[in-house]
Enzyme design. Structure first.
Site, short mmCIF file in Angstrom:
data_model
loop_
_atom_site.label_atom_id
_atom_site.label_comp_id
_atom_site.label_asym_id
_atom_site.label_seq_id
_atom_site.Cartn_x
_atom_site.Cartn_y
_atom_site.Cartn_z
N ASP A 47 0.77 -1.22 -0.01
CA ASP A 47 0.05 -0.10 0.32
C ASP A 47 0.77 1.23 0.09
OD1 ASP A 47 -2.29 -1.46 0.25
OD2 ASP A 47 -2.30 -1.55 2.36
N TYR A 179 -3.43 -10.10 5.64
CA TYR A 179 -3.54 -8.61 5.65
C TYR A 179 -3.33 -8.05 6.90
CZ TYR A 179 -5.71 -8.98 1.02
OH TYR A 179 -5.89 -8.97 -0.26
#
Length: 300
Positions: A47, A179
């Site tokens: 990210d 995650y």
């Protein structure tokens, strides 16, 4: 390395230390231009909020990028307590705030143990997973939330590095598909105050670690020869597979995609070589036959 209109065929793996605030694809395109490379891809995105190790594959190395996605990863993460966001990190919109009680180290360690080992995890809405042909983050940006199936993952180690009044710093060693944003949120719920990711840094991916990586700024300081020297050989991520070495005639047949019968006591996937040249990947069968599966051409 100077750019030109004619891009070059370059083969190898570059370990990039991705900086804060850029997408993995932008980081890839910056390095691709620096090398003036014809073909490149990355192995699992980070990210924009995340920094750290991002392996980039050039040329024929893109053929092993899918295998590298299966590698275990190691991260260092700072979790902000008392806040929940729609994205699971501080880039998102705050959707809930709660007071943060004082926690003993023992209490935190007990909760972390609940998330160590084989666990089921629900992927975040802001992820690239697809549902009915559409990426979850695309649905999330439309204000939609859909039910996601839990996925089986493994957290090999969850180490507490530091505790502040409203933050936890952890080191996470985990399997593919984990995650960290979901892990942070789940820990926050167990602590009954909510949580989101404040900072995230990837330290390791498979056999590669952050100490081997170079930043974009460091790469920009290198000349052409030094840049090419920074590339890791295409077959490096495959070292866990046994190697098969062929003679001239066998290599010529393999390059044509033909199967061979070899006196090798092996079974399953193998690396194929002719002298020092890496030819590709094959499969050894019970009858002693070597079937080429994925051939590499790095002579262009």
């Amino acid at each position: 390395m100077k750019t030109s209109h004619s891009r070059r065929n370059i083969h190898g793996i570059l370990l990039l230390d991705k900086r804060l605030g850029v997408s993995s694809n932008r980081a890839l395109q910056e390095v691709k231009r620096l090398f003036n490379a014809n073909k490149a891809g990355h192995t699992g995105s980070l990210d924009p909020l995340a920094t750290g190790l991002l392996p980039l594959c050039f040329g024929e190395a893109t053929k092993v990028s899918g295998m590298m996605l299966d590698d275990n990863k190691r991260y260092q993460v700072i979790i902000q307590l008392g806040i929940k966001t729609d994205t699971g990190d501080l880039e998102g919109r705050i959707v809930q705030t709660r007071p943060v009680p004082e926690f003993s180290v023992e209490t935190i360690q007990t909760i972390l143990e609940k998330f160590t080992g084989e666990i089921d995890q629900i992927p975040p809405m802001y992820s690239a997973l697809k549902q009915n042909g559409k990426k979850l983050y695309e649905l999330a940006r439309e204000g939609k939330t859909v039910e996601r199936l839990a996925r089986h993952i493994t957290v090999f180690e969850l180490k507490l590095l530091a505790v502040q009044k409203d933050t936890l710093e952890l080191e996470v060693h985990c399997s593919k598909g984990t995650y960290i944003r979901s892990l942070a949120e789940d820990i926050g719920e167990e602590l009954a105050c909510g949580a989101t990711v404040k900072e995230l840094r990837r330290l390791q991916a498979g056999q590669f670690h952050i100490g081997q990586a170079l930043s974009l700024e460091q790469l920009q300081e290198l000349d052409e020869q030094q840049l090419l020297a920074a590339l890791i050989a295409v077959d490096t991520p495959l070292q866990n597979l046994p190697a098969v070495h062929l003679n001239d005639q066998q290599a010529a047949s393999t390059k044509q995609g033909q199967s061979l019968t070899l006196a090798e006591n092996l079974l399953g996937p193998v690396r194929i070589y002719h002298a020092a040249e890496f030819l590709g990947l094959g499969e050894m069968h019970l009858d002693g036959k070597l079937a080429p599966k994925k051939l590499f051409n790095m002579n262009d």
